[in-house]
Write a protein that holds these residues in place. Structure first.
Motif, mmCIF file in Angstrom:
data_model
loop_
_atom_site.group_PDB
_atom_site.id
_atom_site.type_symbol
_atom_site.label_atom_id
_atom_site.label_comp_id
_atom_site.label_asym_id
_atom_site.label_seq_id
_atom_site.Cartn_x
_atom_site.Cartn_y
_atom_site.Cartn_z
ATOM 1 N N PRO A 59 0.789 -1.231 0.000
ATOM 2 C CA PRO A 59 0.000 0.000 0.000
ATOM 3 C C PRO A 59 0.819 1.278 0.000
ATOM 4 N N GLY A 60 2.165 1.140 0.063
ATOM 5 C CA GLY A 60 2.953 2.355 -0.138
ATOM 6 C C GLY A 60 3.942 2.741 0.932
ATOM 7 N N THR A 80 -5.503 1.656 -2.630
ATOM 8 C CA THR A 80 -4.948 2.524 -1.589
ATOM 9 C C THR A 80 -3.871 3.425 -2.168
ATOM 10 N N ARG A 81 -3.017 2.883 -2.989
ATOM 11 C CA ARG A 81 -1.936 3.660 -3.579
ATOM 12 C C ARG A 81 -2.488 4.765 -4.482
ATOM 13 N N VAL A 138 -2.213 -3.110 5.946
ATOM 14 C CA VAL A 138 -1.434 -2.434 6.996
ATOM 15 C C VAL A 138 -0.327 -3.347 7.496
ATOM 16 N N GLY A 139 -0.686 -4.587 7.800
ATOM 17 C CA GLY A 139 0.296 -5.512 8.361
ATOM 18 C C GLY A 139 1.418 -5.858 7.414
ATOM 19 N N ASN A 140 1.142 -5.879 6.112
ATOM 20 C CA ASN A 140 2.162 -6.243 5.122
ATOM 21 C C ASN A 140 3.082 -5.089 4.745
ATOM 22 N N ALA A 141 2.719 -3.877 5.152
ATOM 23 C CA ALA A 141 3.455 -2.701 4.684
ATOM 24 C C ALA A 141 4.803 -2.533 5.381
#
Length: 435
Positions: A23-24, A49-50, A364-367
């Motif tokens: 997501p960035g 999201t991006r 969120v968790g992967n960001a």
């Protein structure tokens, strides 16, 4: 090795290609540093999201872009970054993990010898094994690109879970000693870093690799700016407080917490707590958080932390973390769980970051925590450490016009995905929450 040299950017105009961009996180870091970036991401919701955040994006499979569209990438890109999915050997200390790691090492050796490996990779039982080779394959492809005049990337920055350190060490050996097939070699540093030591209000360890092309100076890891969180020391301190005549509440003022930490190392700031970050945005304190990170679903193994501590590692399960409030009067009740903006704040994303699409907790968790990413990019490029408050300002979302333009570039249409976008049914197995 951390940086002690004077800060002087090694590149006049850095431009980042962010593989597996999510997501960035790294792109938000780049924007805070004034560095442009292009992210490649195959998850539709992460791309939404991006686009909403105004980030330049290709909704695509990283390997497909390398095979079919590499020449369309901006030729001025000179920094390669990413965190490829590495679940196939994230259990590196176990037999299956070691076997997968040895398999990857063999493919790397064959790549350096310019052997064809695509047919063999098609027969892998787990396609993620091929994904961990992509950063190296992009580095090789850059040296064969007419659009780039065969220029190699100047800087490479990679990060993943701690168990991937063994792979980064092998990457380092290849980049330093063997070199790319065209003869390009790099100077490389590898280590495992803790994100709370860079101002992220969360205990999260990452294996990182920073490489600079020979002739651009010795690379160094970012020096810590904040104290490390020591759970054993925290528990000992709580036991001492409980045994004293004064019985403290579970929430003390942040200034008191700073007093307790400041004498350990005067050069480092105190680690940042959940309450410090969330209270200014409306979260009631005091509170307790019960997470199931590392519990394997066993309730008795769930971790509990107060708002005076950093969060445990934020994963795709962040929406399941239970929050208890009203602790100062010995009355405990379950409060609202973390919103996605609160979860983003614990990852160091700016307030009001425009999370979009579905599976937002997973996004969120992967960001990559943006503040941590800013430290990595700064160290890689010879820039001074970023201001700890760099992510505190509200994020300005993209206008509808800007969003449509970004999506037209990323998906091929201003309002929807097209045939060139990855199909949801191809996105298997699902990304790990370990990031």
């Amino acid at each position: 090795m951390t940086s002690t040299a004077p800060h002087q950017s090694i590149l006049d105009k850095p431009f980042v290609l962010d593989l597996f961009a999510g997501p960035g996180g790294l792109d938000v870091a780049g924007r805070a540093l004034g560095i442009p970036s292009l992210g490649i991401e195959w998850d539709r919701s992460a791309c939404l999201t991006r686009y909403a955040a105004g980030l330049d994006t290709l909704h695509a499979d990283v390997s497909a872009v390398r095979r079919d569209a590499f020449e369309s990438l901006p030729p001025e890109i000179n920094v390669l970054a990413g965190g490829p999915p590495c679940q196939t050997y994230s259990v590196a200390g176990k037999g299956a993990g070691r076997k997968a790691l040895n398999e990857v090492k063999d493919y790397i050796k064959r790549l350096m010898a310019e052997e064809k490996i695509d047919k063999d990779l098609e027969n892998l039982s787990d396609p993620r094994t091929a994904m961990v080779l992509e950063p190296l394959r992009y580095a090789i492809q850059a040296t064969r690109s007419p659009n780039r005049e065969n220029r190699p990337y100047d800087v490479i920055v990679l990060e993943q879970v701690p168990a991937v350190e063994a792979l980064w060490e092998h990457y380092a050996e290849v980049l330093e000693e063997t070199g790319l097939p065209d003869g390009t070699k790099y100077k490389v540093v590898v280590d495992v870093l803790d994100t709370e030591t860079y101002g992220v209000p969360q205990t999260r360890s990452r294996a990182v690799l920073i490489a600079r092309r020979e002739g651009l100076g010795e690379p160094s890891l970012p020096g810590p700016t904040h104290r490390a969180y020591d759970p054993k020391e925290w528990n000992r301190r709580q036991e001492r407080d409980t045994a004293s005549a004064h019985q403290p509440t579970l929430y003390d003022e942040a200034v008191s917490e700073s007093e307790k930490q400041k004498n350990v190392d005067d050069d480092l700031q105190p680690w940042r707590s959940m309450g410090e970050v969330l209270a200014p945005h409306g979260r009631r304190t005091p509170f307790l958080v019960r997470s199931n990170y590392g519990s394997s679903g066993v309730p008795g193994r769930r971790g509990v932390r107060t708002d005076r501590q950093p969060a445990t590692t934020v994963t795709g399960r962040i929406s399941r973390f239970v929050v208890f409030e009203h602790l100062d009067e010995n009355i405990v009740y379950e409060g609202p769980r973390f919103s996605m903006n609160e979860a983003g704040l614990l990852q160091s994303f700016p307030p009001d970051y425009p999370w979009s699409g579905t599976a937002r907790a997973q996004q969120v968790g992967n960001a990559v925590p943006p503040l941590f990413g800013a430290h990595l990019l700064s160290a890689a490029l010879g820039l001074p450490a970023p201001d700890p408050d760099v992510m505190k300002e509200s994020w300005q979302p993209a206008t509808e016009e800007k969003r449509a333009k970004l999506r037209s570039h990323g998906c091929g249409d201003a309002y929807e995905c097209t045939a060139r976008c990855p199909r949801p049914e191809d996105q298997i197995p699902v990304r790990s929450t370990m990031k």
